[in-house]
Design an enzyme around this catalytic site. Structure first.
Site, PDB file in Angstrom:
ATOM      1  N   ARG A 121      -8.541 107.782  52.812  1.00 42.82           N
ATOM      2  CA  ARG A 121      -8.657 108.993  51.983  1.00 42.82           C
ATOM      3  C   ARG A 121      -7.635 108.977  50.953  1.00 42.82           C
ATOM      4  NH1 ARG A 121      -4.493 112.937  51.020  1.00 42.82           N
ATOM      5  NH2 ARG A 121      -5.684 114.737  50.745  1.00 42.82           N
ATOM      6  N   VAL A 122      -8.142 109.115  49.479  1.00 40.00           N
ATOM      7  CA  VAL A 122      -7.155 109.116  48.389  1.00 40.00           C
ATOM      8  C   VAL A 122      -7.091 110.749  48.038  1.00 40.00           C
ATOM      9  CG1 VAL A 122      -6.589 108.544  46.256  1.00 40.00           C
ATOM     10  CG2 VAL A 122      -7.726 106.759  47.898  1.00 40.00           C
ATOM     11  N   GLY A 123      -5.761 111.093  48.002  1.00 38.78           N
ATOM     12  CA  GLY A 123      -5.769 112.817  47.470  1.00 38.78           C
ATOM     13  C   GLY A 123      -5.707 112.661  46.089  1.00 38.78           C
ATOM     14  N   ASP A 124      -4.975 113.789  45.432  1.00 44.32           N
ATOM     15  CA  ASP A 124      -4.966 114.120  44.151  1.00 44.32           C
ATOM     16  C   ASP A 124      -3.554 113.104  43.459  1.00 44.32           C
ATOM     17  OD1 ASP A 124      -3.356 115.817  45.999  1.00 44.32           O
ATOM     18  OD2 ASP A 124      -2.328 116.406  44.267  1.00 44.32           O
ATOM     19  N   THR A 148       4.595 115.847  49.534  1.00 41.30           N
ATOM     20  CA  THR A 148       4.623 114.892  48.483  1.00 41.30           C
ATOM     21  C   THR A 148       6.087 115.061  47.789  1.00 41.30           C
ATOM     22  OG1 THR A 148       2.498 114.724  48.457  1.00 41.30           O
ATOM     23  CG2 THR A 148       3.494 114.448  46.418  1.00 41.30           C
ATOM     24  N   THR A 192       1.733 119.286  43.966  1.00 46.85           N
ATOM     25  CA  THR A 192       1.812 118.959  45.509  1.00 46.85           C
ATOM     26  C   THR A 192       0.891 119.900  46.236  1.00 46.85           C
ATOM     27  OG1 THR A 192       3.076 118.791  47.638  1.00 46.85           O
ATOM     28  CG2 THR A 192       3.897 120.126  45.652  1.00 46.85           C
ATOM     29  N   GLY A 193       0.316 119.926  47.656  1.00 46.71           N
ATOM     30  CA  GLY A 193      -0.515 120.698  48.109  1.00 46.71           C
ATOM     31  C   GLY A 193      -1.891 119.968  48.553  1.00 46.71           C
ATOM     32  N   HIS A 194      -2.618 120.613  48.985  1.00 50.03           N
ATOM     33  CA  HIS A 194      -3.706 120.241  49.542  1.00 50.03           C
ATOM     34  C   HIS A 194      -4.787 119.523  48.536  1.00 50.03           C
ATOM     35  CE1 HIS A 194      -7.805 121.259  51.371  1.00 50.03           C
ATOM     36  NE2 HIS A 194      -7.569 120.289  51.810  1.00 50.03           N
ATOM     37  N   GLY A 195      -4.737 118.250  48.695  1.00 49.60           N
ATOM     38  CA  GLY A 195      -5.336 117.225  47.481  1.00 49.60           C
ATOM     39  C   GLY A 195      -6.381 117.400  47.395  1.00 49.60           C
TER      40      GLY A 195
HETATM   41  N1  ASP Z   1      -1.295 116.461  47.583  1.00 51.81           N
HETATM   42  C1  ASP Z   1      -0.979 115.219  48.646  1.00 51.81           C
HETATM   43  C2  ASP Z   1      -2.134 114.818  49.090  1.00 51.81           C
HETATM   44  O1  ASP Z   1      -3.265 115.403  49.336  1.00 51.81           O
HETATM   45  C3  ASP Z   1      -0.283 116.099  49.670  1.00 51.81           C
HETATM   46  C4  ASP Z   1       1.207 116.613  49.247  1.00 51.81           C
HETATM   47  O2  ASP Z   1       1.213 117.213  48.418  1.00 51.81           O
HETATM   48  O3  ASP Z   1       2.028 116.364  50.217  1.00 51.81           O
HETATM   49  O4  ASP Z   1      -2.385 113.573  49.453  1.00 51.81           O
END
Ligand code: ASP
Length: 354
Positions: free
Chosen positions: A236-239, A208, A259-262
């Site tokens: 799917r919607v992330g963070d 992201t 950023t990271g594992h949503g």
């Molecule tokens: N946080 C984002 C998501 O889970 C992915 C990312 O940070 O690249 O959608």
């Protein structure tokens, strides 16, 4: 028999205290001249917490430096605010195919574009966000329109597309946002995945983009934009578009973009968690490290953050292998991608758009 207990030093129990003289209300507002005096405006960028293949390292670094320079120039211009700076910086990365946002975004398992974004300002804590959009090239700008021209914070899918049309944003064909690299990445994931979820928690597939800024008046803002995680399930919607998870901004504290594992970020409300630590007295860098450690230990999630306090104190940290980041102070751009990098270069000549 009633016993009255008087707490030592408690402003509530002190006979001289009144609600208005409680220390709680005596913080200098960031806009007050005294608070403003020493703030050096700064915008801090991230280009996603991920594993970056060697052929992409230079491109990512160029991209985050360009975004830092453009954001910084907005901050230096006569009316440039932190909000303008984070929008401009994120737009640069949405237009750059090396990042997973806007043009170049990751694809769903069914080969679709579904973009999420958030923008938030710290003065009135107003926010705008979109989820699951595919017909706008710059979801960060649509988010800003939602913040400024609607009664809402978050709009999704077709409703968000209609709103984009109402505010005069040009419609883009979803296919126009798909790059060859996004297709390669999807095929790579499909080739070894037995289930989508097996790829979701890994530290390798998040990239992201995001920015935080403080301007010379002490106002802070954040923006985050993403295509989400490669091979995510449709819908799917992330963070990223969630206030408190993908970003948070409060002039009384500072701003964070994540950023990271949503799924992990949402469960610990990472951005709000980090500003909470700052509220308790941690510096931006300490809070960035502590917030990501908490996420790792508590829900086994990995990621990265950029943080700025309302005084211009900076935090950059990630628990993944890499995260491209950059910020500019004066004429010097600081940047890096590996843990412990702090490279510098003169930024005064590089702010050309792509
Ligand atoms: N946080 C984002 C998501 O889970 C992915 C990312 O940070 O690249 O959608």
């Amino acid at each position: 028999m009633s016993v009255s207990v008087r707490l030592r030093n408690s402003p509530i129990n002190s006979p001289k205290s009144s609600p208005c003289t409680s220390p709680r209300f005596l913080h200098k507002h960031p806009r007050s001249p005294a608070a403003r005096r020493s703030i050096m405006p700064v915008v801090v960028i991230h280009g996603g917490a991920a594993v970056v293949s060697p052929d992409k390292v230079q491109l990512k670094l160029e991209g985050v430096k360009r975004a830092a320079n453009i954001g910084y120039e907005v901050l230096q211009s006569s009316n440039g605010t932190a909000l303008d700076a984070v929008e401009a910086a994120v737009k640069v990365m949405e237009d750059d195919p090396v990042f997973n946002a806007g043009f170049g975004a990751s694809l769903t398992l069914t080969e679709k574009i579904e973009l999420d974004a958030l923008i938030m300002e710290g003065t009135r804590m107003k926010a705008g966000a979109v989820a699951g959009v595919s017909k706008v090239a710059n979801p960060v700008t649509l988010s800003r329109h939602i913040m400024e021209k609607s009664e809402h914070v978050l709009m999704i899918g077709d409703g968000a597309h209609k709103f984009a049309d109402e505010v005069g944003m040009p419609a883009t064909k979803p296919e126009a946002l798909v790059t060859e690299y996004a297709c390669e990445r999807l095929n790579y994931f499909k080739s070894f995945m037995t289930a989508v979820n097996s790829g979701m928690g890994k530290s390798s597939d998040h990239d992201t983009v995001g920015a935080v800024a403080v301007d010379s008046a002490g106002h802070v803002a954040c923006a985050t934009s993403t295509g989400g995680i490669t091979a995510k399930q449709e819908g799917r919607v992330g963070d990223s578009p969630c206030v408190g998870s993908g970003g948070f901004a409060d002039d009384f504290i500072g701003a964070v973009s994540t950023t990271g594992h949503g799924e992990a970020i949402m469960r610990v409300c990472l951005a709000r968690h980090i500003t909470g630590l700052m509220q308790q007295g941690m510096k931006a860098q300490e809070a960035a490290v502590a917030g990501l450690e908490y996420m790792k230990n508590r829900v086994q999630g990995y990621g990265g953050v950029v943080v700025v306090s309302n005084k211009g104190d900076i935090g950059v940290h990630f628990t993944t292998e890499c995260m491209a980041w950059a910020y500019r102070k004066g004429s010097v751009v600081h940047y890096g991608i590996q843990p412990d990098d702090d490279l510098t270069e003169d930024g005064s000549s590089d702010s050309s758009p792509l």
